[in-house]
Scaffold this active site. Sequence first.
Site, PDB file in Angstrom:
ATOM      1  N   TRP A  34       0.870  -1.462  -0.055  1.00 33.90           N
ATOM      2  CA  TRP A  34       0.037  -0.096   0.228  1.00 33.90           C
ATOM      3  C   TRP A  34       0.796   1.401  -0.044  1.00 33.90           C
ATOM      4  O   TRP A  34       0.220   2.246  -0.198  1.00 33.90           O
ATOM      5  CB  TRP A  34      -1.124   0.249   1.195  1.00 33.90           C
ATOM      6  CG  TRP A  34      -0.202  -0.171   2.433  1.00 33.90           C
ATOM      7  CD1 TRP A  34      -0.230  -1.332   3.150  1.00 33.90           C
ATOM      8  CD2 TRP A  34       0.393   0.731   3.330  1.00 33.90           C
ATOM      9  NE1 TRP A  34       0.365  -1.345   4.206  1.00 33.90           N
ATOM     10  CE2 TRP A  34       1.014  -0.033   4.398  1.00 33.90           C
ATOM     11  CE3 TRP A  34       0.798   2.064   3.154  1.00 33.90           C
ATOM     12  CZ2 TRP A  34       1.607   0.440   5.294  1.00 33.90           C
ATOM     13  CZ3 TRP A  34       1.594   2.497   4.137  1.00 33.90           C
ATOM     14  CH2 TRP A  34       2.248   1.819   5.358  1.00 33.90           C
TER      15      TRP A  34
ATOM     16  N   LYS B 184      -2.235  -7.948  -8.145  1.00 38.38           N
ATOM     17  CA  LYS B 184      -3.081  -8.014  -7.050  1.00 38.38           C
ATOM     18  C   LYS B 184      -2.509  -6.867  -6.070  1.00 38.38           C
ATOM     19  O   LYS B 184      -1.460  -6.939  -5.890  1.00 38.38           O
ATOM     20  CB  LYS B 184      -2.981  -9.380  -6.219  1.00 38.38           C
ATOM     21  CG  LYS B 184      -3.796  -9.567  -5.074  1.00 38.38           C
ATOM     22  CD  LYS B 184      -2.973  -9.239  -3.971  1.00 38.38           C
ATOM     23  CE  LYS B 184      -3.926  -9.381  -2.563  1.00 38.38           C
ATOM     24  NZ  LYS B 184      -4.244  -7.930  -2.162  1.00 38.38           N
TER      25      LYS B 184
ATOM     26  N   ALA C 230      -2.571  -4.159  -2.784  1.00 38.12           N
ATOM     27  CA  ALA C 230      -2.966  -4.064  -1.249  1.00 38.12           C
ATOM     28  C   ALA C 230      -4.357  -3.864  -0.975  1.00 38.12           C
ATOM     29  O   ALA C 230      -5.044  -2.909  -1.948  1.00 38.12           O
ATOM     30  CB  ALA C 230      -2.109  -3.308  -0.621  1.00 38.12           C
TER      31      ALA C 230
ATOM     32  N   SER D 279       6.127  -7.136   2.968  1.00 31.10           N
ATOM     33  CA  SER D 279       6.762  -7.300   4.115  1.00 31.10           C
ATOM     34  C   SER D 279       7.695  -8.492   4.022  1.00 31.10           C
ATOM     35  O   SER D 279       7.078  -9.461   3.320  1.00 31.10           O
ATOM     36  CB  SER D 279       5.743  -7.430   5.248  1.00 31.10           C
ATOM     37  OG  SER D 279       5.056  -8.442   5.046  1.00 31.10           O
TER      38      SER D 279
ATOM     39  N   GLU E 158      10.989  -8.066  -3.004  1.00 32.63           N
ATOM     40  CA  GLU E 158      11.358  -6.725  -2.618  1.00 32.63           C
ATOM     41  C   GLU E 158      10.651  -6.531  -1.223  1.00 32.63           C
ATOM     42  O   GLU E 158       9.534  -6.408  -1.101  1.00 32.63           O
ATOM     43  CB  GLU E 158      10.975  -5.317  -3.565  1.00 32.63           C
ATOM     44  CG  GLU E 158      11.506  -5.547  -4.942  1.00 32.63           C
ATOM     45  CD  GLU E 158      13.024  -5.162  -4.732  1.00 32.63           C
ATOM     46  OE1 GLU E 158      13.681  -4.831  -3.944  1.00 32.63           O
ATOM     47  OE2 GLU E 158      13.587  -5.665  -5.786  1.00 32.63           O
TER      48      GLU E 158
ATOM     49  N   CYS F 271      10.039   1.582   2.531  1.00 28.99           N
ATOM     50  CA  CYS F 271      10.999   0.487   2.955  1.00 28.99           C
ATOM     51  C   CYS F 271      12.358   1.096   2.929  1.00 28.99           C
ATOM     52  O   CYS F 271      13.154   0.479   3.627  1.00 28.99           O
ATOM     53  CB  CYS F 271      10.785  -0.420   1.848  1.00 28.99           C
ATOM     54  SG  CYS F 271      11.320   0.051   0.171  1.00 28.99           S
TER      55      CYS F 271
HETATM   56  P1  NAP Z   1       2.219  -6.953   3.332  1.00 35.61           P
HETATM   57  O1  NAP Z   1       1.193  -6.824   4.406  1.00 35.61           O
HETATM   58  O2  NAP Z   1       3.211  -7.599   3.208  1.00 35.61           O
HETATM   59  O3  NAP Z   1       1.180  -6.755   2.197  1.00 35.61           O
HETATM   60  C1  NAP Z   1       1.799  -6.883   0.607  1.00 35.61           C
HETATM   61  C2  NAP Z   1       0.969  -7.564  -0.277  1.00 35.61           C
HETATM   62  O4  NAP Z   1       0.788  -8.862  -0.138  1.00 35.61           O
HETATM   63  C3  NAP Z   1      -0.503  -7.101  -0.088  1.00 35.61           C
HETATM   64  O5  NAP Z   1      -0.941  -6.975  -1.556  1.00 35.61           O
HETATM   65  C4  NAP Z   1      -1.130  -8.236   0.728  1.00 35.61           C
HETATM   66  O6  NAP Z   1      -2.450  -8.354   0.433  1.00 35.61           O
HETATM   67  C5  NAP Z   1      -0.447  -9.238   0.181  1.00 35.61           C
HETATM   68  N1  NAP Z   1      -0.490 -10.399   1.142  1.00 35.61           N
HETATM   69  C6  NAP Z   1      -0.522 -10.440   2.504  1.00 35.61           C
HETATM   70  N2  NAP Z   1      -0.483 -11.656   2.775  1.00 35.61           N
HETATM   71  C7  NAP Z   1      -0.335 -12.573   1.791  1.00 35.61           C
HETATM   72  C8  NAP Z   1      -0.107 -14.079   1.556  1.00 35.61           C
HETATM   73  N3  NAP Z   1      -0.288 -14.967   2.605  1.00 35.61           N
HETATM   74  N4  NAP Z   1      -0.108 -14.318   0.444  1.00 35.61           N
HETATM   75  C9  NAP Z   1       0.140 -13.577  -0.476  1.00 35.61           C
HETATM   76  N5  NAP Z   1      -0.049 -12.416  -0.544  1.00 35.61           N
HETATM   77  C10 NAP Z   1      -0.279 -11.672   0.723  1.00 35.61           C
HETATM   78  O7  NAP Z   1       3.191  -5.657   3.451  1.00 35.61           O
HETATM   79  P2  NAP Z   1       2.285  -3.947   3.519  1.00 35.61           P
HETATM   80  O8  NAP Z   1       1.935  -3.760   4.777  1.00 35.61           O
HETATM   81  O9  NAP Z   1       1.207  -3.707   2.293  1.00 35.61           O
HETATM   82  O10 NAP Z   1       3.485  -3.007   2.804  1.00 35.61           O
HETATM   83  C11 NAP Z   1       4.464  -2.738   3.745  1.00 35.61           C
HETATM   84  C12 NAP Z   1       5.773  -3.214   3.624  1.00 35.61           C
HETATM   85  O11 NAP Z   1       6.212  -3.324   2.380  1.00 35.61           O
HETATM   86  C13 NAP Z   1       6.774  -3.034   4.450  1.00 35.61           C
HETATM   87  O12 NAP Z   1       7.698  -4.046   4.919  1.00 35.61           O
HETATM   88  C14 NAP Z   1       7.996  -2.466   3.394  1.00 35.61           C
HETATM   89  O13 NAP Z   1       9.132  -2.341   3.662  1.00 35.61           O
HETATM   90  C15 NAP Z   1       7.749  -3.364   2.101  1.00 35.61           C
HETATM   91  N6  NAP Z   1       8.033  -2.489   1.014  1.00 35.61           N
HETATM   92  C16 NAP Z   1       9.243  -3.039   0.242  1.00 35.61           C
HETATM   93  C17 NAP Z   1       9.609  -2.557  -0.642  1.00 35.61           C
HETATM   94  C18 NAP Z   1      11.018  -2.957  -1.430  1.00 35.61           C
HETATM   95  O14 NAP Z   1      11.193  -2.256  -2.616  1.00 35.61           O
HETATM   96  N7  NAP Z   1      11.687  -3.552  -0.821  1.00 35.61           N
HETATM   97  C19 NAP Z   1       8.799  -1.080  -1.273  1.00 35.61           C
HETATM   98  C20 NAP Z   1       7.764  -0.855  -0.583  1.00 35.61           C
HETATM   99  C21 NAP Z   1       7.332  -1.612   0.448  1.00 35.61           C
HETATM  100  P3  NAP Z   1      -3.730  -7.895   1.249  1.00 35.61           P
HETATM  101  O15 NAP Z   1      -3.639  -6.371   1.441  1.00 35.61           O
HETATM  102  O16 NAP Z   1      -4.857  -8.338   0.770  1.00 35.61           O
HETATM  103  O17 NAP Z   1      -3.341  -8.566   2.954  1.00 35.61           O
END
Ligand code: NAP
Length: 494
Positions: free
Chosen positions: A168, A192, A194, A247, A268, A302
């Site tokens: 998100w 897909k 967030a 995450s 990522e 991130c």
């Molecule tokens: P998240 O909770 O890991 O969710 C990311 C995506 O994964 C969402 O679309 C989520 O869908 C989906 N998801 C959740 N559980 C899943 C599962 N069991 N199987 C498949 N997909 C699943 O992360 P977030 O809170 O949206 O974003 C924040 C995180 O992203 C932070 O840790 C940040 O550091 C990281 N990030 C990293 C980068 C990089 O380039 N390294 C860039 C941006 C963000 P739902 O919303 O439907 O749960």
Amino acid sequence: MNPDDLIRIESRMDEGNVVEKQLKTDLFINGAWVKGDSTLAVMNPSTGTLIAEISTASQAQCDAAVKAAYDAFPGWAKTPSRVRSEILRKAFEIMTAESDDIARLISMENGKTFTDAKGEVSYAAEFFRWFAEEAVRTPGDFRHSPSGDKRILVTHQPIGVSLLITPWNFPAAMATRKIGPALAAGCTVILKAASETPLTALWVVDILQRAGVPAGVVNFVMPEKTGAMISRMMHDPRVRNVSFTGSTEVGRILIKESADLVLRTSLELGGNAPFVVLDDADIDEAVKGAMVAKMRNGGAACTAANRFYVAKSVAAEFTEKFTKAMDDLKMADGLEVGAQLGASVSRRERDKIAELVESAVAAGAELHLGGVIPDGEGAFYPATVLTVKKDNPILQYEVFGPVAPIVTFESDEEAIALSNASEYGLIAYVYSSDLKRAIKTAEALEAGMVAINRGVVSDPAAPFGGVKQSGLGREGGFAGIHEFLETKYIGVEI
Ligand code: NAP
């Protein structure tokens, strides 16, 4: 026009001007917008009000998206790269032309300020332009074998159907950073987004349709049950690749899910960036850089600086000037004139930030600024500065908000050791007026990216990605397209 598809995009900057925009809220499968059986509410975290309800996908609709992407793959892979390139270029142009409205929508569903959202749209559009240029430049290789009697041909072919999962915090840029290289390479995709920010992703998909992407090449689903339905798609042999940003916790799950069919994955993941200020740094410049590294996107990046390691001899000056700069920020609804710190994406995310600060203070942190949730419905958390000891628990977590813990150090070696004492390794920042010393420090830091004397490094032309538990693979730069290509070697007897 379907009234469900209308959204009012408010712009308080234009003195209450309200733009009525036809917004997509349905699934996009095989070139058609389709309704789901159920819906998901998308909220504005600055006001706590509903923005729109979007369709969610049943199991059958997820399967239909896989089928559409699979059926479209051979045709898209054979489409001349010049044609793929021109579609991406067109998408860049449309996105750039619509950047103000997209930015308003991002600000509404994500909470970030309009300024941050505008920056994101421009960054996001650049991925379409960059990969439009990369599409026609995929390198190959022709060599003579050392024995002289064989020829070695190396070419690159698109992997196939790619599942793209985005977070998100950058709802536009994380989608284009994946869709751009995938389409340039000749892959078809299922996106897909967030649950908190699907509207921006839908706008991106709509742009791609208007840019001329053929049916089935780009599909969009929001599964009714994320974990179970993504797992099923990852166990469908028609899907060959998963590109995920989110995450580390979810990344670990996806690595396990990818094992059964040995899928290609690029991940990522989270970060916990150290921001190192050496004793010879220009402190005013370091404070300017710290404000960008910490406060871009309200700290929900991130790449956000999360741990400030400052040389003891300059720590008092840095802390005073940095605290003042943080204190001067205007916290407000992201669409308000002059807003510099918007809301967190939800009250749940905001409360996680508050809990981390409370436990840091309970563990002995000295609070210089912030630390108190303001009254009201919005998911706001104020700019917060703390001085903490090296073992404070807050240093182990990705805070994802406007919170800056400062630690002092005695030597460059100690700064490097403290910076590297993390499971993450996405990015690190170094400030020093001696470039040689800064480069040596950068080389010793365990991170996929290091910024020297600057507060931001994200660039579509550069390889973005982390080491350790911050991920696998790279996005952007010359490397980005290779996450969607297989290398093929053809040996020829002469
Ligand atoms: P998240 O909770 O890991 O969710 C990311 C995506 O994964 C969402 O679309 C989520 O869908 C989906 N998801 C959740 N559980 C899943 C599962 N069991 N199987 C498949 N997909 C699943 O992360 P977030 O809170 O949206 O974003 C924040 C995180 O992203 C932070 O840790 C940040 O550091 C990281 N990030 C990293 C980068 C990089 O380039 N390294 C860039 C941006 C963000 P739902 O919303 O439907 O749960």
